[in-house]
Motif scaffolding. Structure first.
Motif, mmCIF file in Angstrom:
data_model
loop_
_atom_site.group_PDB
_atom_site.id
_atom_site.type_symbol
_atom_site.label_atom_id
_atom_site.label_comp_id
_atom_site.label_asym_id
_atom_site.label_seq_id
_atom_site.Cartn_x
_atom_site.Cartn_y
_atom_site.Cartn_z
ATOM 1 N N PHE A 114 7.937 -23.633 2.066
ATOM 2 C CA PHE A 114 8.739 -24.393 2.422
ATOM 3 C C PHE A 114 8.021 -25.692 2.634
ATOM 4 O O PHE A 114 8.256 -26.835 2.033
ATOM 5 N N CYS A 115 7.194 -25.733 3.061
ATOM 6 C CA CYS A 115 6.475 -27.406 3.944
ATOM 7 C C CYS A 115 5.742 -27.086 2.059
ATOM 8 O O CYS A 115 4.955 -29.218 2.081
ATOM 9 N N VAL A 174 7.414 -29.127 -0.094
ATOM 10 C CA VAL A 174 8.081 -30.375 0.158
ATOM 11 C C VAL A 174 6.612 -30.947 -0.320
ATOM 12 O O VAL A 174 7.363 -32.057 -1.499
ATOM 13 N N LEU A 202 13.704 -34.453 -3.670
ATOM 14 C CA LEU A 202 13.972 -33.298 -2.909
ATOM 15 C C LEU A 202 15.223 -32.695 -2.729
ATOM 16 O O LEU A 202 15.022 -31.179 -2.347
ATOM 17 N N ILE A 251 15.606 -28.805 -3.145
ATOM 18 C CA ILE A 251 16.022 -27.534 -1.683
ATOM 19 C C ILE A 251 17.024 -26.787 -2.286
ATOM 20 O O ILE A 251 17.407 -25.681 -2.158
ATOM 21 N N THR A 252 18.083 -27.631 -3.219
ATOM 22 C CA THR A 252 19.176 -26.138 -3.636
ATOM 23 C C THR A 252 19.202 -25.727 -4.375
ATOM 24 O O THR A 252 19.449 -24.874 -4.266
ATOM 25 N N ILE A 263 16.381 -24.143 -4.779
ATOM 26 C CA ILE A 263 15.646 -23.021 -4.099
ATOM 27 C C ILE A 263 17.016 -22.150 -3.466
ATOM 28 O O ILE A 263 16.491 -20.711 -3.219
ATOM 29 N N ILE A 264 17.649 -22.546 -2.537
ATOM 30 C CA ILE A 264 18.675 -22.175 -2.140
ATOM 31 C C ILE A 264 19.704 -21.336 -2.699
ATOM 32 O O ILE A 264 19.652 -20.215 -2.375
ATOM 33 N N ILE A 304 9.763 -20.073 -3.550
ATOM 34 C CA ILE A 304 8.983 -20.879 -3.118
ATOM 35 C C ILE A 304 8.024 -21.345 -4.197
ATOM 36 O O ILE A 304 7.195 -22.341 -4.555
#
Length: 185
Positions: A15-16, A19, A63, A67-68, A70-71, A99
């Motif tokens: 995840f890092c 980002v 961002l 993230i949305t 990926i979820i 990811i």
């Protein structure tokens, strides 16, 4: 493949990395396509925002969108896999693979844009229609599923990958078509 005992560490590291890649891609896009300069032309008669505010806002939007996506992808793949295999896979099983696929896709797109020397967003409209990220997602998902559960048959993995590709690419096509229609009105 690096195997860590704690799944949370793998997911957190992935995840890092994502980002960082999204932030780097945002800065790259803003600089490459002169987004701030284009915004300045729009607000020349009525200045509202400073460069730093616009840059921060664009990065934040990218961002949140990343993230949305990926979820949603992870929830969808977990659900489809559980339904088709009649096994209990958890949400976190596929998070690292998804990811990583998105990370590779972002870096690949940045490399293509940089090497080709595109400086207008209109020059890369084909990139939205290109199924590269969906293909990467399916390949990483297939490899990860093979690594995660070797008892799943190859034909079932291919069916899962076909469903995932069709759905994710179909959604991309629908969004791209909608954006094109809205743009021409």
């Amino acid at each position: 493949m690096l195997k860590l005992k704690n799944e949370r560490i793998i997911n957190l590291l992935s995840f890092c990395l994502l980002v960082l890649a999204v932030v780097a891609n945002s800065f790259f896009s803003i600089k490459q396509f002169q987004v701030i300069e284009q915004f300045d032309k729009l607000q020349a008669s009525f200045p509202l925002f400073a460069h730093s505010f616009v840059t921060a806002l664009l990065i934040l939007i990218q961002l949140i969108a990343g993230i949305t996506v990926i979820i949603i992808e992870t929830i969808f793949i977990t659900y489809i896999t559980n339904v088709m295999t009649n096994k209990k896979f958890t949400f976190s099983n596929f998070l690292s693979a998804i990811i990583f696929a998105n990370l590779v896709s972002i870096l690949l797109n940045m490399t293509i844009i940089s090497l080709a020397g595109f400086d207008q967003l209109q020059d890369i409209q084909w990139l939205g229609w290109f199924p590269g990220s969906q293909i990467l997602l399916v390949v990483f998902f297939y490899l990860y599923l093979s690594y995660l559960d070797s008892s799943t048959s190859i034909s079932l993995k291919i069916k899962l990958c076909t469903i995932i590709f069709s759905t994710t690419y179909g959604l991309t096509l629908i969004i791209q078509t909608f954006m094109t229609v809205v743009q021409f009105q």
